[in-house]
Design an enzyme around this catalytic site. Structure first.
Site, PDB file in Angstrom:
ATOM      1  N   ASP B 124       0.952  -1.120   0.140  1.00  0.00           N
ATOM      2  CA  ASP B 124       0.093  -0.033  -0.151  1.00  0.00           C
ATOM      3  C   ASP B 124       0.985   1.306   0.102  1.00  0.00           C
ATOM      4  OD1 ASP B 124      -2.106   1.545   0.469  1.00  0.00           O
ATOM      5  OD2 ASP B 124      -1.918   1.592   2.685  1.00  0.00           O
ATOM      6  N   ARG B 316      -0.051  15.703  -1.983  1.00  0.00           N
ATOM      7  CA  ARG B 316      -1.634  15.453  -2.122  1.00  0.00           C
ATOM      8  C   ARG B 316      -2.216  16.735  -2.264  1.00  0.00           C
ATOM      9  NH1 ARG B 316      -2.390  10.366   0.393  1.00  0.00           N
ATOM     10  NH2 ARG B 316      -4.617  10.888   1.235  1.00  0.00           N
TER      11      ARG B 316
END
Lengths: 376, 903
Positions: B124, B316
């Site tokens: 992940d 992000r």
């Protein structure tokens, strides 16, 4: 999980909590305060860092070992080989299968033939036997190591246990009882005890002088004194002690009449004890008698003519067996056995040879490997 | 896994042995004098038994006699080894995380050896590769960039209310927008404030009231905290009024009217607030892709380019927009919302429709960039794993650019990695079919010319491929098609993946992650897969993979609880696989092979003996020896080997990941190794048996002329057996601690003591005394001693020879390292083993580097912050550069610092 592991650490006897960990850090979660640390102990065992010797088998380390093995084994082998070759051994097959054999007449003898069939075999010893001579009988194709046979005995009966004497173990079947009386000694081994008699005469100018055969000391000391015991009871009269038992089917006489001497009679008869130690292989020999050297001036058995008187009772023809009489001297390493010496010499030479081969390989390839790996 | 196959082989051997012996027995017995000679007659019931029944009994008796060849005790030992061995993992200090106070957890010990067999790692991104510790990095308002440069190592060192303005100061309208932007960020969230004085003393908040923000999303917290540093502090939500402390230290109150909460389909959220002045605003923040289409004015192009740049850097990004509502508009919207909320059917759908209606015609304010720092040593770990021949796949829900940048940062992709894209965008241009075929052509053209060796991670300048695929494309590939040719696409896709050194899957749904893992797991090579993740969305993937590893991270313990192993940080995966996994595998494979070997050695003489005892199932050894052989004479040394063996040191394994390839693909448990061990066992057994046979054959071996029986024969064989088997293990042991010495020599001593005792007395409870004095008598015989020594030497000889020759002529990497480390110990003590082998770049240990590295990383970080405005494309090449120069010392330093540098 957490509970498990911390509990485990305490159980180990290493109370944790030595090093305080600053709690939380940048996380900003709920991990405030002095949390009891679960940091594992810094012990060499737990960190798999125990001091250790780390040997590696390389040509370098193995080479000397090979040479040393070679250098040790070859002399040992030569020593054994020489010793083995110095042993005198003489063997006579007296089965009597060939029609020319004196014992041919006895070939189909049965157990209870009276008087026993006797035959005489004359032989000549080319060399004299200097030291003590051991007389063996040998049987071939006789499966003393058959499972049914091996287990067919009652060790507690043989150890003098009175209850086993009258109630032998089931393992002895079908040689357990005869006519509702317990057999002593029971079992197939005892029942098939070797019962040929062998006598040795020296022929000197047509006169036969008997050679003294000693029948004691042929069985293991521990067997004779500990493992095998006559039943106990009042008095030393073996006949009374064996009361209520019957002789093995094939035996001509009961066990208490095996010998006249009381300390070689009953279960502690040495011939019996020797027979009861079952052989490992179908061809075997068993110690029969000892011939001691009388004095230092004369050899035990001089070269010359001898005659072997055989009381032929033991039938082997039905199962293709052979019977032999062996006279042998003994060294520190036992009887004649060329195998061990040859094997030692062979293995020693192989090791030596491999050592040489490895040395060559080591020199040829050893440098290449190390240089290839170190670039700078 | 191969153990079961081996067991089946042994079962076949067992049955065939028993069959052969039964058949031979009846052939042999066909002559009645053999079956029942006069000296050895059967009992009546035995004689009457049905022939068929008798044969069956004999067969079963042989099975019982030979059953030791199936090592039942192996299962017990393997289980014990696995269980006890897993403690070493939890005890490992290096895998303990000081910050969180967590060590590794082992939830199952069944998979220890699989850790040494991993071929694919699925990881992940958020929380696993990265720390999931968000930091507000910059915001862009109307094209002006604001950077609060006060971040250091995840902690706020000093509160700075100033703003770095990189661009020229904004004009009047800009000022207004700026205020709006900050207010929007302050208001548009679902953060809760927790007032607590006692909780966290470390969080130095210079405000009078220290407070912590709590939210389901770490991004929001980061944003609110970032804004706080820019002067606007969100104080609390009280009675539906949101309180903000603005730059002039005045408290502004906004009434919270509606929250249009976040969902992953819309990828945005909105709030409707009423200011104290009575104006109603709708503030919205969300992913760029969901905001831009709804914007009607604002400096879209500037902001878009900024957002894209940030994404490329791995930040992000979120866009912020607003819209002013009139009272009528608001009441209308409220009504719609009310209706939707009260709907009994399809509430979700109706709500979504309403949101769609309300959230439109925005005025774009700006964008934020939040950084999720890479985990410490993540790049180093990934690099090591790749060198170890493990393929690393990153599966993430993030957008492609962000994920790709992270992959560059953690060296999953290098500068020379040729990226292949299999994304929705590309599929829109061409058909899926064409894209797949193009890609496979590119990949296969090269792989054809590539030999296996160039694949080794040591040569960094070979051409390798990285594949980027997104969720939509994946579902297209996986979707079963009507004409049933879906397998083709899958195969093609797998073929491409197999030839890529790294694969990045972005925009993945949790179930898609599991789907990918399954796809690889079930591909035709059946590779061992490992999935690692920290959040609930990784659970499906963790459960699907062979080995699931959970990170004990911030997103709760769900992943850790569902995993087979849990570790505190991603970097611990390196030691877990390369050191522990390797050790576990080496240990267990030796253990399994050795067990088979020692039981072949044990039972094969029995088999041979049947030929000499009339196939009568006579045992060669005494019952006590039969019983105790596997239980006490030979079990402890191998168990200890299974726990302690380190064929090379842990440090070397860690430093030299390529050693992992030596054990890859079950190398030590392949059929070749298995056959070698079995033949070695058979050879040894033949040596034992026939050695003793010729030693005893019709001759005397005592100096007093007395004879030995069958039990002495068996004891000689057994003594040689126990010594050979134990010494064989001693030869294989590379790591002799005092415990090993104790166990190996101890078990030999135990055998002797036991034999002396067992034969030393008449045991009253036994109905046979067959072993009485057998062992002592044997020891009193010279030839027995000589024979035992000879036979042990002969049985060990071929194995020693094979080992030495293989090491000399065809050394594996492991053996080279062993040789080198030995060389080093002897000559140059200050060099580590590797230094001798490779280059001096790793001369000092990791620990001595770390302080320097840390300070380095700080300065570098500041540097990057300032570089940002200048050149972005330099980034991947920086890493590529450091890679290429990795061999020089300076380069190593540089890349070392890069590990911790955030992007």
């Amino acid at each position: 999980m957490a509970v498990n592991y911390s509990a485990k650490e305490e159980a180990d006897g290493h109370p944790s909590g030595g090093v305080g960990v600053p709690g939380g850090g940048a996380v900003g979660g709920g991990s405030g305060g002095a949390v009891k640390t679960r940091k594992p102990d810094n012990t060499a065992f737990k960190q798999q860092r125990l001091p250790a010797w780390q040997p590696i088998l390389t040509a370098g380390t193995v080479l000397p070992a090979f040479f040393i093995i070679g250098l040790i084994f070859i002399p040992i082998g030569i020593g054994i080989f020489v010793t083995s070759n110095n042993i005198r051994e003489y063997e006579i097959d007296y089965t009597g299968t060939e029609p020319s054999s004196p014992c041919n007449k006895c070939l189909n003898v049965s157990w209870d033939s009276t008087p026993p069939c006797t035959c005489i075999i004359n032989f000549t010893l080319e060399h004299s036997f200097e030291s003590n001579v051991f007389m063996y009988y040998g049987l071939s194709n006789f499966y003393q190591n058959h499972r049914r046979y091996v287990k067919s005995r009652d060790d507690s009966q043989l150890n003098g246990d009175n209850s086993s004497l009258l109630n032998p173990s089931k393992e002895c079947e079908p040689y357990r009882t005869n006519e509702d009386k317990p057999i002593a000694p029971c079992g197939a081994i005892a029942n098939s005890m070797f019962n040929d008699t062998l006598e040795l005469y020296r022929i000197d100018n047509d006169t036969k002088t008997p050679i003294t055969l000693i029948k004691k000391g042929i069985a293991w000391w521990t067997d004779k004194n500990v493992k095998f015991r006559n039943p106990t009871g009042d008095g030393n009269n073996l006949t009374a002690l064996f009361q209520g038992t019957t002789k093995p089917v094939n035996w001509p006489k009961p066990v208490y009449m095996l010998d006249t001497e009381p300390d070689n009679n009953g279960f502690i008869n040495e011939d019996f004890i020797v027979w009861m130690r079952t052989a490992a292989l179908p061809t075997f020999r068993k110690l029969y008698r000892l011939i001691e050297r009388k004095n230092n001036l004369q050899p035990t058995l001089q070269a010359g003519k001898y005659s072997l008187h055989i009381g032929y009772n033991y039938p082997v023809h039905s199962f293709d067996g052979r019977k032999r009489m062996i006279l042998s001297t003994i060294s520190w390493m036992g009887g004649k056995n060329p195998f061990l010496g040859i094997a030692y010499i062979t293995v020693g030479s192989i090791c030596f040879f491999l050592g040489v081969v490895l040395l060559i390989i080591h020199h040829k390839y050893g440098n290449r490997n190390t240089s290839a790996d170190i670039p700078n | 896994r191969s153990m079961n196959a081996f067991l089946i082989v042994y079962l076949c051997i067992l049955i065939s042995k028993a069959l052969i012996n039964t058949v031979l027995k009846y052939v042999w017995q066909s002559e009645p004098f053999r079956d029942e000679p006069w000296y050895n007659q059967k009992t009546e019931p035995e004689r009457k038994r049905n022939l068929f029944l008798q044969a069956l009994t004999d067969f079963l008796a042989f099975m019982v006699l030979f059953n030791y060849i199936i090592p039942v005790s192996m299962y017990v030992t393997v289980e014990m080894q696995k269980f006890l061995g897993s403690y070493f993992l939890t005890w490992d200090e290096e895998m303990f995380d000081e910050d969180t106070g967590e060590g590794p957890l082992v939830n199952t010990s069944d998979l220890n050896e699989e850790l040494g067999q991993i071929e694919y790692v699925f990881t992940d991104k958020t929380g696993t590769l990265t720390e999931n510790n968000m930091e507000f990095v910059e915001c862009c308002i109307e094209g002006h960039v604001y950077v609060p440069h006060v971040i250091c190592n995840g902690q706020i060192l000093h509160d700075c209310t100033g703003i770095d303005m990189i661009d020229s100061s904004p004009g009047g309208s800009g000022k207004e927008r700026e205020d709006l932007f900050f207010r929007a960020l302050c208001l548009c969230h679902t953060v809760q404030v927790k007032d607590d004085d006692s909780v966290d003393g470390l969080r130095k908040n210079q405000l009078s009231k220290p407070c912590i923000y709590i939210s389901s999303s770490p991004d929001e917290v980061a944003l609110v905290e970032g804004i706080q540093r820019l002067g606007y502090t969100y104080l609390r939500l009280k009675d539906n009024f949101m309180e903000i402390l603005n730059r002039e230290n005045n408290i502004e109150k906004f009434e919270l009217l509606e929250v249009l909460s976040f969902d992953s389909v819309r990828r945005r959220m909105s709030v409707i607030v009423k200011s104290s002045g009575g104006d109603i605003f709708l503030f919205c923040k969300g992913a760029d892709s969901s905001i831009f289409p709804r914007v009607k004015e604002g400096k879209i192009d500037q902001i878009r380019s900024r957002v894209e740049r940030n994404a490329v850097e791995g930040l992000r990004t979120l866009c912020v927009a607003y819209k002013k509502l009139t009272a009528e508009e608001y009441s209308c919207a409220q009504k719609l919302l009310q209706n939707a909320k009260l709907a009994l059917q399809d509430r979700e759908k109706k709500l979504a429709e309403v949101y769609e209606k309300i959230e439109r015609d925005f005025i774009l304010l700006g964008a934020t960039a939040v950084e999720d720092r890479l985990q410490e040593k993540a790049a180093d770990t990934i690099e090591s794993l790749q060198k170890a021949g493990i393929k690393v796949w990153v599966l993430t829900g993030d957008k492609m650019e962000t994920a790709a940048a992270t992959c560059y940062a953690c060296k999953l992709f290098r500068r020379n990695t040729q990226l292949l894209e299999l994304t929705t965008k590309k599929i829109e241009e061409q058909s899926l079919h064409d894209v797949l075929f193009d890609l496979s052509k590119t990949v296969l053209r090269h792989s054809g010319s590539l030999t296996r060796d160039t694949f080794s991670g040591l040569s960094t300048d070979m051409q390798d491929y990285g594949l980027i695929i997104d969720g939509a494309a994946l579902s297209l590939i996986m979707k079963p098609r009507q004409d049933g040719s879906s397998a083709n696409y899958r195969e093609l896709f797998l073929e491409i993946c197999r030839n890529c050194s790294a694969v990045l899957c972005c925009r993945m749904a949790p179930l898609q992650k599991a789907q990918i893992v399954k796809l690889i797991k079930l591909s035709k090579e059946h590779p061992i897969t490992l999935a690692i993740g920290d959040g609930a969305n990784d659970v499906s993937m963790i459960l699907e993979a062979h080995v699931g590893i959970g990170i004990i991270g911030k997103e709760g313990r769900q992943a850790a609880r569902n995993s087979d192993y849990a570790i505190p940080k991603f970097k611990h995966l390196k030691k877990m696989l390369l050191v522990h996994g390797h050790f576990y595998y080496v240990r267990i494979s030796e253990l399994v092979q050795y067990f088979f070997y020692k039981n072949v050695c044990f039972i094969f003489p029995q088999f041979l003996y049947q030929f000499f005892c009339g196939f009568s199932q006579q045992t060669l050894y005494d019952t006590a020896y039969l019983t105790l052989y596997n239980i006490s004479f030979t079990s402890l040394p191998i168990l200890l080997y299974g726990l302690m063996e380190q064929h090379v040191s842990a440090d070397t394994l860690k430093r030299e990941p390529s050693l992992y390839r030596d054990v890859a693909k079950n190398a030590l448990l392949r059929w070749r190794a298995f056959i070698y061990w079995t033949f070695l066992g058979v050879f040894d057994a033949v040596v034992f048996f026939f050695g003793a046979y010729f030693l005893f054959d019709n001759t005397v071996v005592t100096s007093n002329g007395q004879m030995f029986g069958n039990w002495t024969f068996g004891t000689v064989v057994f003594t040689v057996l126990v010594f050979t088997v134990t010494l064989k293990l001693a030869l294989d042991t590379h790591y002799w601690t005092w415990i090993n010495h104790f166990m190996i020599w101890g078990s030999l001593v135990f055998y002797i003591v036991f034999s002396l005792l067992w034969g030393g007395i008449i045991w009253p409870f036994l109905n046979y005394q067959r072993m009485y004095y057998v062992f002592m008598q044997m020891l009193s015989s010279g030839p027995a001693w000589l024979g035992i020594i000879l036979l042990i030497t002969v049985s060990l000889l071929p194995d020693v020879l094979k080992k030495v020759l293989c090491r000399q002529l065809w050394p594996t990497a492991t053996e080279r390292i062993q040789n080198a480390s030995r060389h080093c110990r002897e000559h140059i003590s200050e060099f580590t083993p590797l230094a001798c082998l490779k280059s001096p770049r790793y001369r000092s240990s990791d620990c001595s580097h770390s302080p320097a590295r840390r300070s380095n990383s700080h300065s570098k970080k500041m540097m990057f912050t300032h570089w940002r405005g200048i050149d972005y494309s330099v980034l991947p090449s920086v890493f590529g550069y450091s890679n290429k120069q990795g061999r020089s010392r300076a380069g190593y330093r540089y890349s070392g610092s890069g590990l911790e540098t955030s992007v």
